[in-house]
Structures are given as C-alpha cells and as structure tokens.
Design a protein around this motif. Sequence first.
Motif, PDB file in Angstrom:
ATOM      1  N   ILE A  23       9.889 111.819 156.068  1.00 20.87           N
ATOM      2  CA  ILE A  23       8.864 111.046 155.637  1.00 20.87           C
ATOM      3  C   ILE A  23       8.865 110.757 154.276  1.00 20.87           C
ATOM      4  O   ILE A  23       8.713 109.671 153.721  1.00 20.87           O
ATOM      5  N   ASN A  24       8.939 111.562 153.219  1.00 18.62           N
ATOM      6  CA  ASN A  24       9.267 111.539 152.051  1.00 18.62           C
ATOM      7  C   ASN A  24      10.505 110.642 151.350  1.00 18.62           C
ATOM      8  O   ASN A  24      10.292 109.852 150.649  1.00 18.62           O
ATOM      9  N   CYS A  26      11.809 108.392 153.551  1.00 19.35           N
ATOM     10  CA  CYS A  26      11.710 106.923 154.077  1.00 19.35           C
ATOM     11  C   CYS A  26      10.460 106.196 153.118  1.00 19.35           C
ATOM     12  O   CYS A  26      10.742 105.077 152.937  1.00 19.35           O
ATOM     13  N   GLU A  27       9.432 106.956 152.522  1.00 17.06           N
ATOM     14  CA  GLU A  27       8.706 106.549 151.604  1.00 17.06           C
ATOM     15  C   GLU A  27       9.459 106.090 150.316  1.00 17.06           C
ATOM     16  O   GLU A  27       9.162 104.931 149.954  1.00 17.06           O
ATOM     17  N   ASN A  30      11.341 102.881 151.268  1.00 15.02           N
ATOM     18  CA  ASN A  30      10.372 101.824 151.250  1.00 15.02           C
ATOM     19  C   ASN A  30       9.931 101.094 149.926  1.00 15.02           C
ATOM     20  O   ASN A  30       9.973  99.873 149.913  1.00 15.02           O
ATOM     21  N   SER A  31       9.882 101.876 149.053  1.00 13.43           N
ATOM     22  CA  SER A  31       9.390 101.544 147.582  1.00 13.43           C
ATOM     23  C   SER A  31      10.792 100.929 146.988  1.00 13.43           C
ATOM     24  O   SER A  31      10.460  99.970 146.092  1.00 13.43           O
ATOM     25  N   SER A  38      15.041 102.463 156.544  1.00 11.37           N
ATOM     26  CA  SER A  38      13.732 103.352 156.491  1.00 11.37           C
ATOM     27  C   SER A  38      13.094 103.546 157.832  1.00 11.37           C
ATOM     28  O   SER A  38      12.886 104.405 158.340  1.00 11.37           O
ATOM     29  N   ASN A  39      12.818 102.603 158.557  1.00 10.91           N
ATOM     30  CA  ASN A  39      12.268 102.456 159.882  1.00 10.91           C
ATOM     31  C   ASN A  39      12.893 103.187 160.884  1.00 10.91           C
ATOM     32  O   ASN A  39      12.354 104.224 161.635  1.00 10.91           O
ATOM     33  N   LEU A  42      13.377 107.021 160.108  1.00  3.32           N
ATOM     34  CA  LEU A  42      12.037 107.630 160.245  1.00  3.32           C
ATOM     35  C   LEU A  42      11.813 107.855 161.797  1.00  3.32           C
ATOM     36  O   LEU A  42      11.192 109.023 161.985  1.00  3.32           O
TER      37      LEU A  42
END
Length: 119
Positions: A23-24, A26-27, A30-31, A38-39, A42
């Motif tokens: 999760i971290n 992928c965040e 995303n940034s 990422s999707n 995740l």
Amino acid sequence: MQKEKIENNPLLRTSLEFSLEIINYCELLNSEKKFIVSNQLLRSGTSIGANCFEAQNAESKSDFIHKLKIAAKESDETQYWLILCSVGIGYPDCQKLCKLLLEIQKLLTSIITSSKNKN
C-alpha cells in the motif's frame, strides 16, 4: 481475527506486513503518476494476504489448499509487477518488497506441500 493469532502465524504476519508495504509503495507510485502499475500491484499484492486470511476459515483441507494456491498465484503476479518496477526506469526501489514476497512464497510452498502430504 485476534492480534495474537496473527502474531503467532508467520504466514498471516508476513502477508499482513507485505500488504501494508505494498500500500505504501503504491501510494509512492501514484505520486509519481505510475497509475497502471500501481493499480495492478495493489490488487495482486494485497490479494495474497486476503487469501491467506480466508484460508484460516476453510471448510475443508482441500478448500484450505485451494485458497493458499490462489495466494501463491497472486504472489506470482505480484512478482511480475515488482520485476517491472525493479527494471523499469524511474521506479522507486522495491527490494524490501521483493525480499518479503520471497519469504511469503517460501511459506506458501511449504504449507501447501505439507498440507497435501497429511492424510
């Protein structure tokens, strides 16, 4: 599920830790506008732990093995996405995730094999 149950089960503990790390990561992806990878990462990465947790309430030994095999397949897909991240240009380091995933894959293989061998 109780916290103690998770802490005493290496597969649940490691897969939960992995999900939080995914999760971290992928965040972070995303940034950096790496939305597609990422999707996918995740979904597959968190699915490993979800299937391991679901296996704890299996209806039978074969159901238990089946759910862990799904987790193993999700770990293979996750490995693919992490390989892309590790060789792709402009992707953040994912070595910690790769090490955790390898640990999960070894646990899954061991549990599936020993479960199949029990009469």
